[in-house]
Motif scaffolding. Structure first.
Motif: not given
Ligand code: NI
Length: 157
Positions: A10-29
């Motif tokens: 029911g949450d709209p986030c679960l219906k979206k196509k996700c974007r690729e990760v471009e930066t393998f940084d601290e935020k990703l970790h």
């Protein structure tokens, strides 16, 4: 590390196509660490980033005590073999399970948290899990593929 809130059907986030990760940084970790902790606490097998509200192509799968956690960034399924019809569930669809036909074996090409490419082949439960989690990245829940969905008994939850 922090526990993230698992979004439910029911949450709209679960219906979206996700974007690729471009930066393998601290935020990703941090995201990966948080997803691992959230998955362990929830007693699940796999978790995809959109399930915690992040629309990026990131997946964690718990391969068990010996193998540890598998992290898949920008995963692409490159090969599948066989077919198994079995029951599966999803942390975003609490209290339910469904019957879904999935490959018996699935090979995925992905990047690790440092941006290095690798390949992983999962069988049975892990093939199912790879396919289930990759579906999440395209906004698809298993209930859309299941031949039947049923309520779990209270004591099975
Ligand atoms: Ni799921």
């Amino acid at each position: 590390m922090a526990i993230r809130k698992i979004r439910e059907i029911g949450d709209p986030c679960l219906k979206k196509k996700c974007r690729e990760v471009e930066t393998f940084d601290e935020k990703l970790h941090t995201l990966l660490d948080d997803m691992q902790e959230t998955l362990l606490l929830a007693n699940g097998v796999g978790l995809a980033a959109p399930q915690v509200g992040i629309l990026r192509r990131v997946v964690v799968i718990d391969l068990g005590e010996d193998e540890g956690m598998l992290e898949l960034i920008n995963p692409v399924i490159t090969h599948t073999e066989g077919s198994v019809t079995d029951t599966e569930g999803c942390l975003s669809v609490p209290g339910k399970a469904g019957t879904v036909t999935r490959p018996q074996k699935a090979t995925v090409k992905a990047f690790d948290r440092f941006g290095d490419e690798f390949e992983f082949t999962g069988e049975d439960l892990y093939a199912r899990c790879i396919c289930h989690e990759c579906d999440h990245l395209d906004g698809t829940l298993y209930v859309e593929k299941a031949s039947e969905v049923f309520e779990l008994e209270q004591n099975e939850e």
